[in-house]
Design a protein around this motif. Structure first.
Motif, PDB file in Angstrom:
ATOM      1  N   TYR A 141      52.336  40.342  40.640  1.00  0.00           N
ATOM      2  CA  TYR A 141      51.598  39.091  40.413  1.00  0.00           C
ATOM      3  C   TYR A 141      51.578  38.235  41.678  1.00  0.00           C
ATOM      4  CZ  TYR A 141      50.611  34.364  38.734  1.00  0.00           C
ATOM      5  OH  TYR A 141      50.097  33.106  38.586  1.00  0.00           O
ATOM      6  N   LEU A 142      52.713  38.097  42.325  1.00  0.00           N
ATOM      7  CA  LEU A 142      52.790  37.266  43.533  1.00  0.00           C
ATOM      8  C   LEU A 142      51.977  37.875  44.671  1.00  0.00           C
ATOM      9  CD1 LEU A 142      56.535  36.118  43.581  1.00  0.00           C
ATOM     10  CD2 LEU A 142      54.548  34.917  42.681  1.00  0.00           C
ATOM     11  N   ILE A 143      51.943  39.198  44.753  1.00  0.00           N
ATOM     12  CA  ILE A 143      51.115  39.852  45.762  1.00  0.00           C
ATOM     13  C   ILE A 143      49.638  39.560  45.486  1.00  0.00           C
ATOM     14  CG2 ILE A 143      50.320  42.094  46.631  1.00  0.00           C
ATOM     15  CD1 ILE A 143      53.193  43.126  46.178  1.00  0.00           C
ATOM     16  N   LYS A 144      49.270  39.684  44.227  1.00  0.00           N
ATOM     17  CA  LYS A 144      47.878  39.436  43.838  1.00  0.00           C
ATOM     18  C   LYS A 144      47.469  37.992  44.124  1.00  0.00           C
ATOM     19  CE  LYS A 144      44.707  40.033  39.950  1.00  0.00           C
ATOM     20  NZ  LYS A 144      44.570  40.434  38.503  1.00  0.00           N
ATOM     21  N   GLN A 145      48.436  37.070  43.970  1.00  0.00           N
ATOM     22  CA  GLN A 145      48.157  35.653  44.214  1.00  0.00           C
ATOM     23  C   GLN A 145      48.191  35.306  45.702  1.00  0.00           C
ATOM     24  OE1 GLN A 145      47.352  33.225  41.790  1.00  0.00           O
ATOM     25  NE2 GLN A 145      47.125  35.077  40.542  1.00  0.00           N
ATOM     26  N   GLY A 146      48.514  36.277  46.549  1.00  0.00           N
ATOM     27  CA  GLY A 146      48.579  36.041  47.978  1.00  0.00           C
ATOM     28  C   GLY A 146      49.819  35.287  48.424  1.00  0.00           C
ATOM     29  N   ILE A 147      50.795  35.220  47.548  1.00  0.00           N
ATOM     30  CA  ILE A 147      52.029  34.493  47.856  1.00  0.00           C
ATOM     31  C   ILE A 147      53.052  35.415  48.499  1.00  0.00           C
ATOM     32  CG2 ILE A 147      53.963  33.230  46.803  1.00  0.00           C
ATOM     33  CD1 ILE A 147      51.936  32.398  44.593  1.00  0.00           C
ATOM     34  N   LEU A 148      52.976  36.684  48.175  1.00  0.00           N
ATOM     35  CA  LEU A 148      53.941  37.669  48.642  1.00  0.00           C
ATOM     36  C   LEU A 148      53.200  38.755  49.417  1.00  0.00           C
ATOM     37  CD1 LEU A 148      57.023  38.066  48.278  1.00  0.00           C
ATOM     38  CD2 LEU A 148      56.512  39.469  46.274  1.00  0.00           C
ATOM     39  N   THR A 149      53.757  39.130  50.535  1.00  0.00           N
ATOM     40  CA  THR A 149      53.195  40.203  51.355  1.00  0.00           C
ATOM     41  C   THR A 149      54.256  41.270  51.572  1.00  0.00           C
ATOM     42  OG1 THR A 149      53.866  39.216  53.447  1.00  0.00           O
ATOM     43  CG2 THR A 149      51.725  38.535  52.548  1.00  0.00           C
ATOM     44  N   ASP A 150      53.827  42.421  52.082  1.00  0.00           N
ATOM     45  CA  ASP A 150      54.774  43.493  52.356  1.00  0.00           C
ATOM     46  C   ASP A 150      55.839  43.049  53.343  1.00  0.00           C
ATOM     47  OD1 ASP A 150      53.447  45.124  50.622  1.00  0.00           O
ATOM     48  OD2 ASP A 150      52.312  46.196  52.167  1.00  0.00           O
ATOM     49  N   ASP A 151      55.424  42.261  54.327  1.00  0.00           N
ATOM     50  CA  ASP A 151      56.396  41.802  55.329  1.00  0.00           C
ATOM     51  C   ASP A 151      57.428  40.863  54.706  1.00  0.00           C
ATOM     52  OD1 ASP A 151      55.178  43.263  57.294  1.00  0.00           O
ATOM     53  OD2 ASP A 151      54.022  41.574  58.116  1.00  0.00           O
ATOM     54  N   VAL A 152      56.955  39.980  53.846  1.00  0.00           N
ATOM     55  CA  VAL A 152      57.884  39.059  53.184  1.00  0.00           C
ATOM     56  C   VAL A 152      58.832  39.830  52.279  1.00  0.00           C
ATOM     57  CG1 VAL A 152      58.077  37.123  51.581  1.00  0.00           C
ATOM     58  CG2 VAL A 152      56.290  37.109  53.322  1.00  0.00           C
ATOM     59  N   ILE A 153      58.293  40.799  51.551  1.00  0.00           N
ATOM     60  CA  ILE A 153      59.135  41.624  50.677  1.00  0.00           C
ATOM     61  C   ILE A 153      60.208  42.332  51.493  1.00  0.00           C
ATOM     62  CG2 ILE A 153      59.195  43.655  49.184  1.00  0.00           C
ATOM     63  CD1 ILE A 153      56.365  42.871  48.236  1.00  0.00           C
ATOM     64  N   SER A 154      59.814  42.915  52.606  1.00  0.00           N
ATOM     65  CA  SER A 154      60.774  43.628  53.462  1.00  0.00           C
ATOM     66  C   SER A 154      61.839  42.684  53.975  1.00  0.00           C
ATOM     67  CB  SER A 154      60.037  44.285  54.636  1.00  0.00           C
ATOM     68  OG  SER A 154      59.144  45.269  54.167  1.00  0.00           O
TER      69      SER A 154
END
Length: 659
Positions: free
Chosen positions: A276-289
């Motif tokens: 959901y957060l990825i879809k909302q543009g709040i979370l990215t792969d870099d942030v997750i990493s």
């Protein structure tokens, strides 16, 4: 799964994401360590993290939360240091229980967490007590306690909800409904459909949430907490969720239908919130990493520090010392020398009243003790003096009220709990032997609770109102037991028990209430705990006894001419005065142990064994015992007289003297 981010900033959403990811990553690591044999057991909460994380982030940091063994997110959400958390899992000294308990069976006042015991239900009453203390202090705080659908079958569940409802306590009862109690499905646990159906029956508001939807859980609990801080009342929150692993890892999940596992896997609370957060543009792969790397480093650092610590080095002295909260009794002598003739029952009432005056944080609770004054009228008039907040009538629920007393203590109060009759303590047995007695040994929390126990036979009350059950608790380390035989000790020892911040059982013989009177100091005073007194001094034999036995022994010795006895009134049963007994046996060389309780397994057996082991060379005769018959207490007067040891005592004494 539908999320509603309305009212949340991006920063708050990222915080919640990190909060739910932490317990998941720790669990994944713990499962590896379990397979490697580096921890002994693991109760997984994978699939249920949204409930814990949503709850702990929805209430204030200084509000108490009482988790269970699938609520790792509560501990990480309260910033419990990973080193100590992992040391706890490994049984290391720097864990919260010094290696004495495992996993999540601990609390920490610094983080306002009170952990569970394996019996599951009793912690709900502790939440009642904590919330009750907040009401007494006029603090607008919520208390949150977890339980599961399986644990709801226990009587403690009903008792805690009922007390909270009757007393309008600001408690959020979070019920994690995952459909199974270990392997037993809900349809074999209960017949209702949802836990919110229970709300109207208790007069409690009940709300249901998707327990896998982090934002829904968080928003709902935050709103409920705000509501009950302003208008104190309990609420049931049913969180529908599912655990994706076994009750504990050894159990597996073979009993769960595959299609059910597959359907709940699609509702994974971590994966869905992340998507959901990825879809909302709040979370990215870099942030997750970046977040994952930070969490992994925290885990590895904590594990390295925990691994570096050796297992505890056993110390018998430390183990025994840690049974009780450190306390050194200082005897309080009466300020004035004035004495007044008082009956046994009056002495107890006086002591209780003067302790209530001395300690403004003392609360007494029990059935019918308020306006009615209790069935023995010991608290008659107390509500006029101290009000109904501090002299509290309770529903008929011994377990919940003892647990509430412990909760009060955790939140800064003292508690005296009256069992209407000592016999009724069976309904609160678990709270006494597994919570009150063990809590300081386990994680350093004292139990400032005195349980008053009107006890004994001789009043024609039959099998359920006449038992002498002190031996049930004599075997339980961590308790202190007092059993006075006279009015002066009754008042002094009661005051002493209330003063001591450790758990007491205080036995009061009903037959002495109005038959025995004595001149006692009118002022507040205390008597020494653990010290016997001499009811009589002699040279020919020793009688070790307590309670009504003291009076029987005195009367029996009047019937024997030319013989004198040391009659030792133990007064305190845990600890009992070994020195006084040894000194007397060494002087008289003959000893009889007398008590009203039944013979087999009675306290006299332990005392007799101790004398035989430690004073054998001083004995001129076998250690004798006299006690009641090994039957229930009968009702009819002739049968009861035959049951009690009084008529057999004289012959036993004569036999010992002539040996």
């Amino acid at each position: 799964m539908r999320f509603n981010k309305s009212g949340y900033s991006n920063q708050e959403l990222l915080h919640l994401y990190e909060q739910i990811l932490r317990p998941r990553m720790i669990e994944e690591k713990m499962l590896i360590l379990l397979r490697q044999g580096k921890i002994s057991k693991w109760f997984s909460g994978i699939g249920q993290e949204a409930v814990s994380v949503g709850a702990v982030n929805a209430i204030a940091q200084d509000e108490f939360i009482l988790p269970m063994h699938r609520n790792l997110g509560v501990f990480t959400g309260r910033n419990v240091p990973y080193q100590r958390l992992f040391a706890q899992f490994q049984g290391k000294m720097s864990g919260f229980t010094k290696g004495r308990d495992r996993s999540f069976h601990f609390g920490t006042r610094a983080h306002h967490i009170v952990g569970m015991i394996s019996h599951l239900g009793p912690q709900m009453a502790l939440a009642d007590g904590i919330a009750f203390a907040n009401k007494l202090k006029a603090e607008n705080k919520a208390t949150l306690v977890f339980t599961g659908d399986g644990a709801s079958s226990e009587g403690d569940f009903h008792e805690a909800l009922n007390v909270a409802a009757v007393w309008d306590l600001p408690v959020i009862f979070v019920i994690e409904n995952n459909g199974y109690g270990l392997s037993t499905p809900s349809e074999e646990q209960f017949r209702f459909k949802h836990f919110i159906d229970k709300g109207p029956a208790y007069g409690i508001k009940a709300v249901q949430v998707d327990g896998n939807n982090l934002l829904q859980v968080h928003k709902t609990i935050k709103s409920l907490a705000e509501e009950i801080r302003k208008d104190p009342k309990p609420v049931i929150l049913e969180a529908l969720t599912f655990r994706m692993r076994g009750h504990e890892e050894a159990s597996g999940t073979k009993y769960v239908p595959k299609e059910l596992m597959d359907s709940w896997a699609k509702k994974d609370p971590v994966e869905n919130f992340e998507k959901y957060l990825i879809k909302q543009g709040i979370l990215t792969d870099d942030v997750i990493s970046s977040i994952r790397l930070k969490i992994k480093e925290d885990i590895e650092t904590g594990l390295d520090l925990a691994y570096a610590e050796d297992l505890p080095e056993a110390s018998t002295e430390t183990e025994v010392t840690d049974l009780f909260y450190p306390f050194e009794q200082k005897i309080h002598l009466p300020i004035e020398s004035k004495k007044t003739e008082r009956r046994f029952v009056d002495a107890i009432s006086d002591g209780l009243r003067q302790s209530m005056e001395k300690y403004d944080n003392l609360v007494i609770m029990g059935q019918d003790i308020a306006d009615y004054g209790g069935v023995f009228k010991i608290t008659e008039g107390f509500t006029d003096l101290f009000g109904k907040d501090r002299v509290r009538n309770t529903p008929l629920c011994e377990s919940a009220i003892i647990g509430t007393g412990l909760g009060l203590c955790i939140n800064g109060y003292k508690a005296v709990v009256e069992m209407q009759f000592a016999d009724f303590v069976t309904c609160g047995f678990n709270q006494i032997v597994n919570n009150l007695a063990k809590i300081h040994y386990r994680w350093g929390q004292n139990a400032d609770v005195v349980v008053r126990m009107p006890t004994g036979a001789g009043v024609g009350a039959g099998p359920f109102h006449s038992q002498s059950n002190e031996a049930w608790f004599f075997h339980t380390p961590g308790l202190k037991i007092v059993y006075p035989s006279n009015a002066e000790d009754a008042k002094g020892l009661l005051n002493a028990a209330i003063e001591d911040p450790n758990p007491y059982l205080f036995f009061e013989h009903k037959a002495l209430y109005r038959s025995h009177s004595q001149e006692i100091p009118t002022d507040y005073y205390t008597s020494e705990v653990g010290k016997a007194s001499m009811a009589s001094v002699g040279n020919d034999l020793t009688i070790v006894t307590y309670g009504m036995g003291v009076h029987w022994a005195i009367e029996a010795m009047k019937e024997i001419e030319g013989v004198s006895a040391d009659i030792i009134d133990l007064r305190t049963l845990l600890p009992w005065d070994k020195e006084a007994v040894a000194a007397s046996v060494k002087k008289t060389n003959k000893v009889l142990v007398l008590h009203e309780d039944t013979l087999i397994g009675g306290i006299g057996a332990e005392i007799a064994a101790w004398i035989s082991e430690h004073c054998f060379e001083y004995l001129d005769a076998p250690v004798k015992r006299e006690a009641s018959l090994d039957t229930p207490v009968p009702f009819s007067q002739p049968l009861e007289a035959n049951f009690l040891p009084q008529k057999r005592l004289l012959d036993k004494l004569k036999h010992l003297i002539s040996y």
